[in-house]
Scaffold this motif. Structure first.
Motif, PDB file in Angstrom:
ATOM      1  N   SER A  88      10.429   5.486  25.621  1.00  0.00           N
ATOM      2  CA  SER A  88      10.797   6.282  24.268  1.00  0.00           C
ATOM      3  C   SER A  88      11.472   7.697  24.829  1.00  0.00           C
ATOM      4  O   SER A  88      12.366   8.033  24.008  1.00  0.00           O
ATOM      5  N   TRP A  89      11.043   8.293  25.756  1.00  0.00           N
ATOM      6  CA  TRP A  89      11.689   9.491  26.268  1.00  0.00           C
ATOM      7  C   TRP A  89      13.099   9.340  26.855  1.00  0.00           C
ATOM      8  O   TRP A  89      14.250  10.058  26.403  1.00  0.00           O
ATOM      9  N   LEU A 109       5.405  21.318  14.563  1.00  0.00           N
ATOM     10  CA  LEU A 109       4.185  20.979  15.425  1.00  0.00           C
ATOM     11  C   LEU A 109       3.904  19.521  15.459  1.00  0.00           C
ATOM     12  O   LEU A 109       3.090  18.994  14.875  1.00  0.00           O
ATOM     13  N   PRO A 110       4.715  19.003  16.287  1.00  0.00           N
ATOM     14  CA  PRO A 110       4.707  17.511  16.403  1.00  0.00           C
ATOM     15  C   PRO A 110       3.389  17.062  17.152  1.00  0.00           C
ATOM     16  O   PRO A 110       3.046  17.743  17.939  1.00  0.00           O
ATOM     17  N   ILE A 111       2.734  15.976  16.454  1.00  0.00           N
ATOM     18  CA  ILE A 111       1.540  15.478  16.967  1.00  0.00           C
ATOM     19  C   ILE A 111       1.429  14.202  17.766  1.00  0.00           C
ATOM     20  O   ILE A 111       0.496  13.521  18.408  1.00  0.00           O
ATOM     21  N   SER A 155      17.038  12.592  12.808  1.00  0.00           N
ATOM     22  CA  SER A 155      15.758  13.139  13.408  1.00  0.00           C
ATOM     23  C   SER A 155      14.645  12.841  12.508  1.00  0.00           C
ATOM     24  O   SER A 155      14.804  11.378  11.952  1.00  0.00           O
ATOM     25  N   SER A 156      13.461  13.312  12.089  1.00  0.00           N
ATOM     26  CA  SER A 156      12.435  12.784  11.259  1.00  0.00           C
ATOM     27  C   SER A 156      11.766  14.104  10.810  1.00  0.00           C
ATOM     28  O   SER A 156      11.556  15.144  11.411  1.00  0.00           O
ATOM     29  N   ASN A 168       7.142  11.809  17.613  1.00  0.00           N
ATOM     30  CA  ASN A 168       7.239  13.122  16.797  1.00  0.00           C
ATOM     31  C   ASN A 168       8.074  14.082  17.893  1.00  0.00           C
ATOM     32  O   ASN A 168       9.001  14.883  17.550  1.00  0.00           O
ATOM     33  N   LYS A 169       7.499  14.305  19.165  1.00  0.00           N
ATOM     34  CA  LYS A 169       7.777  15.008  20.233  1.00  0.00           C
ATOM     35  C   LYS A 169       9.173  14.836  20.735  1.00  0.00           C
ATOM     36  O   LYS A 169      10.091  15.575  20.916  1.00  0.00           O
ATOM     37  N   THR A 170       9.478  13.378  20.789  1.00  0.00           N
ATOM     38  CA  THR A 170      10.943  13.263  21.105  1.00  0.00           C
ATOM     39  C   THR A 170      11.800  13.445  20.175  1.00  0.00           C
ATOM     40  O   THR A 170      12.882  13.839  20.492  1.00  0.00           O
ATOM     41  N   LYS A 171      11.684  13.422  18.898  1.00  0.00           N
ATOM     42  CA  LYS A 171      12.424  13.813  17.903  1.00  0.00           C
ATOM     43  C   LYS A 171      12.754  15.429  17.910  1.00  0.00           C
ATOM     44  O   LYS A 171      13.886  15.794  17.842  1.00  0.00           O
TER      45      LYS A 171
END
Length: 230
Positions: A85-86, A132-134, A112-113, A138-141
């Motif tokens: 994913s990364w 604040l991705p959880i 993005s998202s 979410n973090k990769t976006k």
């Protein structure tokens, strides 16, 4: 105008690409086609079965705009293989925009998202709120957004943060809430509600396509992130 659409065989891409072709754009699609290919042949379509990590195989010569849809989508998908994913969502995105700049591509539109905001107490989630991705997805976006925006002085960048997309597509998805509930209603004549108090923004897939068309026409809008949903 010549447009490259990554992930053009996906849920949104399968509706976006035919729309672009009807408007006489010349379109190149880059997609692994893990979930098949629903795109019909067209004289203005070059449909390539390529993994976006193989950046050397992607020809960006004379491309005006890139609409970057490709990626590992949704939380469960990203959690299956976090390293993959990364690699796809972040590293391949960086490779793509660097090559775009070298080839003098004018415009980069990134899917993005809205999930980059995490869970907010505010009823109206605007672009000014903190991210604040959880989840891994979410973090990769969020990180991919930060990476591409670091190049905004060299290329026009519009990062679109969609709500959950719903509606019919040639390459259908039933892992998103509205589509899942509708399928249960049609097939089982019964909808199972998980929880019931959640509030989740959505956007119809035809509206999502129109958002991308809007930014194609409005290239002079300031580089930055834009929410898309209702």
């Amino acid at each position: 105008m010549k447009i490259l659409v990554t992930g053009g065989c996906g849920y949104v891409g399968s509706l976006l690409v035919p729309t672009l072709l009807k408007k006489n754009f010349k379109v190149t699609v880059v997609d692994t086609q893990w979930f098949g290919n629903k795109l019909k042949k067209d004289k203005n379509l070059n449909n390539l079965k390529i993994d976006i990590r193989n950046i050397d195989k992607i020809n960006l010569k004379n491309i005006d705009t890139i609409i970057h849809l490709a990626g590992i989508a949704n939380d469960p998908g990203a959690d299956l293989n976090e390293v993959l994913s990364w690699e796809i969502n972040v590293l391949a995105t960086r490779q793509l925009i660097v090559k775009a700049i070298k080839n003098k591509v004018k415009h980069f539109i990134y899917a993005s998202s809205g999930s980059v905001y995490g869970i907010k107490k505010e009823k109206n989630v605007t672009e000014d709120l903190s991210l604040l991705p959880i989840s891994t997805y979410n973090k990769t976006k969020m990180i991919a957004e930060n990476v591409i925006m670091s190049f905004k002085d060299k290329i026009k960048i519009h990062s679109i943060r969609p709500a959950t997309v719903c509606g019919l597509s040639p390459r259908m998805r039933f892992d998103v809430s509205v589509n899942m509930l509708t399928m249960h209603a049609l097939k089982n004549k019964k909808i199972k509600v998980f929880g019931g108090k959640q509030i989740r923004p959505n956007i119809h897939i035809k509206d999502m396509v129109n958002v991308y068309l809007h930014f194609l026409k409005k290239i002079n809008l300031p580089s930055g992130a834009y929410n898309a949903g209702f």
